[in-house]
Design an enzyme around this catalytic site. Structure first.
Site, PDB file in Angstrom:
ATOM      1  CE  LYS A 174     -69.975 -41.923 -42.777  1.00  0.00           C
ATOM      2  NZ  LYS A 174     -68.715 -41.575 -43.419  1.00  0.00           N
ATOM      3  CE  LYS A 214     -63.145 -49.254 -46.473  1.00  0.00           C
ATOM      4  NZ  LYS A 214     -63.565 -49.125 -45.084  1.00  0.00           N
TER       5      LYS A 214
END
Length: 411
Positions: A66, A102
């Site tokens: 995530k 990311k």
């Protein structure tokens, strides 16, 4: 010290406190996958332009990876790597079933038209669609991207995989976004400040706050703190800084910012040099802008008793040592700004269930998660006799290490 070096240093210190096996330590540090793609698009004037897109998928031991996608000229592999790793520890601290990732594209979003940004987003999604997924890697907005960017990713991804609202979080409400998501990081900062102050028998009301940065996070934190009776005595953004020892009128300031695109010219306070904002006299300092703003040059002059890190990596390790000797208590970023990713998790859960929550439920669940995480963090501080930053890092790293070992990691 850059973000990657500082993150690695904190990780190694935590690994030492936990007594991690050196091979496991090395394995936890190395990203699971690094993706680099070329995105070529036709510009509005018919010329072709190429941009480099990145996605670093750091760890998936505890669940799908995530993390945000940023559009910024300085998107480089080192920074993306550090932020992906921070997300791994942050999701573990908040105890949500995610790992860290990311991504980003090296571009200046302000120089691209809306249709150029849409083409760029769609090409990037085409290049990485088979490497992200509802149970693999779930992107979210970050610097230079927003809910519209997420809507384009959702649409492009759905062309390949069928309607998949859970592929991104931070979407528009009309496409399955969660109520309460916009305020979530700022609200999490309020809950973090409440948890810290309650350790010292203090409420939010009557405390004096200084907030550096008045974007989404800083402005929501200011609004919610003032509603809770806290006194926001100084704020700054890219246009300038203002202070009022009796407390700024935050609702009026928010109106002014919308009209004037910044706090400059607000008549409810005195103009202040933005550099001196961090050393203003206050009880709680909230850096909510860029990384590295509290460093060895200004740490000695900071007068706040408490610091709540709303930005990523706002305090350099050298400054940490100085502030700790001064008795300043710092709530670290990997806990303090975890409200955003926690409500992103709620959005993902709602999308998978196909059942949406009302805003009260979102806010109450967020408070439960933030309060519980602070208790867990404090118990790590007791176990390892360390400060809050190391308490958070040992908590996060320990959870990821345990999940890795339980899954059958071979040393």
């Amino acid at each position: 010290m850059n973000a990657l070096a500082a993150t690695n240093r904190n990780f190694r210190h935590a690994a030492k406190l936990l007594g991690l096996d050196s091979k496991l330590e090395k394995s936890l540090l190395i990203p699971f996958r690094e993706i680099k793609v070329e995105c070529t698009i036709p510009k509005d004037d018919g010329t072709l332009a190429s941009y480099v897109g990145f996605r670093v998928q750091h760890d998936n031991a505890r669940g799908p990876m995530k993390g945000g996608i940023r559009y910024h000229p300085e998107v480089d592999p080192d920074e993306v790597n550090a932020l992906a790793q921070l997300m791994t520890w942050k999701t573990a601290v908040a105890n949500i079933p995610y790992g860290g990732a990311k991504g980003g594209i090296g571009c200046v979003p302000g120089e691209l038209s809306s249709s150029e940004l849409e083409r760029l987003t769609r090409v990037f999604t085409q290049k990485i669609h088979d490497l992200i997924g509802i149970h693999t890697d779930v992107p979210a907005p970050d610097m230079g991207t927003n809910s519209q960017t997420m809507a384009w990713i959702l649409d492009e991804y759905s062309k390949f995989h069928g309607h998949s609202p859970a592929i991104v979080t931070g979407k528009p409400i009309d496409l399955g976004g969660s109520l309460g998501r916009e305020a979530a990081t700022g609200r999490g900062v309020l809950f973090a400040a409440e948890a810290l102050l309650s350790e010292f028998g203090k409420p939010i009301s009557g405390q004096r706050f200084v907030i550096q940065g008045f974007g989404n996070v800083g402005s929501w934190a200011a609004r919610l703190i003032s509603e809770a009776g806290g006194k926001v005595v100084a704020v700054s953004d890219v246009t300038g800084a203002i202070k009022n020892k009796d407390g700024l009128d935050i609702p009026k300031l928010l109106e002014h910012v919308v009209k004037n695109r910044g706090i400059k010219g607000f008549d409810g306070g005195d103009t202040l040099d933005a550099k001196s904002l961090l050393v203003e006299d206050c009880d709680v300092l909230i850096p909510a802008a860029l990384g590295g703003v509290i460093n060895k040059e200004n740490a000695n002059d900071i007068r706040a008793k408490f610091i709540v890190e709303a930005a990523n990596h706002p305090t350099d390790p050298e400054a940490d040592e100085i502030l700790s000797k001064k008795g300043v208590h710092i709530v670290p970023d990997i806990y303090a700004n975890a409200g955003g990713v926690t409500v992103s998790y709620f959005e993902w859960v709602q999308n998978i269930q196909g059942f949406m929550w009302d805003e009260n439920k979102v806010n109450n669940e967020l408070k439960t998660y933030m309060t519980r995480a602070f208790k867990d963090l404090k118990s790590m501080c007791k176990s390892h006799n360390c400060d809050l930053r190391m308490g958070a890092f040992t908590l996060g790293v320990n959870r990821v290490a345990r999940a890795t070992l339980l899954r059958g990691w071979e040393a």
